[in-house]
Design a protein around this motif. Structure first.
Motif, short mmCIF file in Angstrom:
data_model
loop_
_atom_site.label_atom_id
_atom_site.label_comp_id
_atom_site.label_asym_id
_atom_site.label_seq_id
_atom_site.Cartn_x
_atom_site.Cartn_y
_atom_site.Cartn_z
N SER A 94 0.83 -1.21 0.00
CA SER A 94 0.00 0.00 0.00
C SER A 94 0.86 1.26 0.00
O SER A 94 0.55 2.24 -0.70
CB SER A 94 -0.95 -0.01 1.20
OG SER A 94 -0.22 -0.11 2.41
N ASN A 128 0.93 9.51 6.45
CA ASN A 128 0.00 10.61 6.73
C ASN A 128 0.40 11.87 5.98
O ASN A 128 -0.45 12.59 5.44
CB ASN A 128 -0.07 10.89 8.23
CG ASN A 128 -0.78 9.79 8.99
OD1 ASN A 128 -1.63 9.10 8.44
ND2 ASN A 128 -0.43 9.61 10.26
N GLU A 170 -7.42 -2.15 -0.32
CA GLU A 170 -8.01 -1.42 0.80
C GLU A 170 -7.50 0.02 0.82
O GLU A 170 -8.25 0.95 1.12
CB GLU A 170 -7.68 -2.13 2.12
CG GLU A 170 -8.17 -1.42 3.37
CD GLU A 170 -9.69 -1.27 3.44
OE1 GLU A 170 -10.16 -0.49 4.29
OE2 GLU A 170 -10.40 -1.93 2.66
N GLU A 171 -6.23 0.22 0.47
CA GLU A 171 -5.67 1.57 0.38
C GLU A 171 -6.41 2.40 -0.67
O GLU A 171 -6.71 3.58 -0.47
CB GLU A 171 -4.19 1.51 0.02
CG GLU A 171 -3.48 2.86 -0.04
CD GLU A 171 -3.37 3.52 1.33
OE1 GLU A 171 -3.43 4.76 1.37
OE2 GLU A 171 -3.26 2.80 2.34
N ARG A 178 -9.51 1.98 -1.57
CA ARG A 178 -10.82 2.32 -1.00
C ARG A 178 -10.72 3.54 -0.10
O ARG A 178 -11.56 4.45 -0.15
CB ARG A 178 -11.39 1.14 -0.22
CG ARG A 178 -12.82 1.38 0.30
CD ARG A 178 -13.30 0.24 1.16
NE ARG A 178 -12.62 0.19 2.44
CZ ARG A 178 -12.95 0.93 3.49
NH1 ARG A 178 -13.96 1.80 3.43
NH2 ARG A 178 -12.29 0.81 4.63
N LEU A 179 -9.67 3.58 0.71
CA LEU A 179 -9.48 4.72 1.61
C LEU A 179 -9.19 6.00 0.82
O LEU A 179 -9.67 7.08 1.17
CB LEU A 179 -8.35 4.42 2.60
CG LEU A 179 -8.61 3.27 3.58
CD1 LEU A 179 -7.38 2.98 4.41
CD2 LEU A 179 -9.81 3.58 4.47
N ASN A 232 -12.05 8.01 -0.39
CA ASN A 232 -12.75 8.86 0.58
C ASN A 232 -12.34 10.33 0.47
O ASN A 232 -12.97 11.19 1.10
CB ASN A 232 -12.46 8.38 2.01
CG ASN A 232 -13.13 7.06 2.31
OD1 ASN A 232 -14.16 6.72 1.73
ND2 ASN A 232 -12.55 6.29 3.21
#
Length: 308
Positions: free
Chosen positions: A86, A108, A144-145, A147-148, A151
């Motif tokens: 990821s 981050n 999954e990364e 999907r995030l 957002n």
């Protein structure tokens, strides 16, 4: 391919090259609908789009046409090597988009830089898209990364469009329970299948004309039927068989390709395809064997450990 080969059939260039070339694009229904779907998700800022198809059905050609059309209106990151963690995936995307991110690799901080970039592009009216080819190879954590990342949005619209392109097994992968949330976010889906007999005939004629052929009757009706049947309607195999059949016709001084020349061409190509598949299966068996040996060794070590 020699110039005499091209001259013999009055061709200016190879009509059946294997390299995806938008100039030779044939817009049969599924491809045309897929391109319309790509335009739709970009224009309407939808989140995810899924394009699947067997190898050789034209996915890469569609991607090139899409990127060529949108490159002046959008920033597009194209990921061709999806077997990335990821963090590696995020770095590859930012690097392709020209986003400067901290060398520390702090996730981050990278996401913050990415969000600032997306907001800047949205303010100037430009879209941003991530295109992942061979997406069936994406690790679950990287999916999954994605999907995030989806957002990242404002109160009114998505800031990022994500386009997943892969083989049919990608659908099965996305249907797994742990990826349900991602699958539910895929707003639009397209699937490419094989060409019909009529589409195969139109495909051959279109490519011949674009290569400079004075007539589309270089292949007889029986030859066209044979190409369709032997290739299974897969564009990549159609190209290979048609190209080889033209070479056979040239060597035999046959200005019109008949079923016989197609059968000669197809026999050689299908033999190579079978050999390639056998090598792949053999390699898979080798790795399975190695895996079995390692598992047995590990089991033995564990048994020894517990006895001690």
């Amino acid at each position: 391919m020699s110039s005499s080969y091209l001259d013999f059939f009055s061709l200016k260039e190879d009509p059946f090259g294997l390299t995806p070339d938008p100039a030779f694009y044939y817009p049969f229904n599924e491809h045309a609908n897929a391109l319309l779907s790509l335009d739709y998700i970009m224009n309407n800022r939808e989140g995810f789009y899924l394009l699947t198809g067997e190898p050789g059905t034209g996915k890469t050609t569609l991607l090139r046409i899409f990127i060529n059309k949108w490159h002046s209106q959008a920033e597009i990151a194209l990921v061709m090597t999806p077997r990335l963690t990821s963090e590696e995936f995020l770095q590859a995307v930012l690097d392709d988009l020209g986003v400067i991110f901290p060398l520390s690799g702090n996730k981050n901080d990278m996401i913050k830089e990415f969000r600032d970039f997306l907001l800047e592009q949205a303010h100037s009216g430009r879209r941003v898209a991530i295109v992942v080819d061979e997406a069936q190879q994406l690790p679950d954590d990287t999916l999954e990364e994605l999907r995030l990342l989806s957002n990242l949005e404002t109160e009114k619209e998505k800031l990022l469009q994500i386009i997943l392109v892969g083989q049919p097994e990608l659908v099965d992968k996305l249907n797994a329970p742990h990826l349900r949330q991602l699958s539910q976010r895929i707003a639009v889906r397209s699937a490419l299948t094989h060409l019909s007999g009529k589409a195969t005939a139109d495909y051959l004629t279109t490519r011949l004309h674009r290569a400079g052929a004075l007539t589309g009757a270089i292949f007889s009706p029986k030859a066209v039927l044979a190409i369709h049947q032997l290739s299974g309607g897969i564009p990549r195999l159609i190209n290979m068989m048609a190209s080889r059949a033209l070479m056979v016709g040239f060597l035999e001084v046959k200005p019109v390709i008949e079923e016989k020349q197609v059968q000669v061409a197809a026999a050689e190509i299908l033999k190579r395809e079978k050999q390639a598949q056998s090598r792949t299966r053999g390699l898979n068996r080798t790795w399975l064997g190695i895996g079995g040996i390692l598992l047995a060794a590990l089991t033995a070590l564990l048994v020894l450990f517990w006895r001690l």
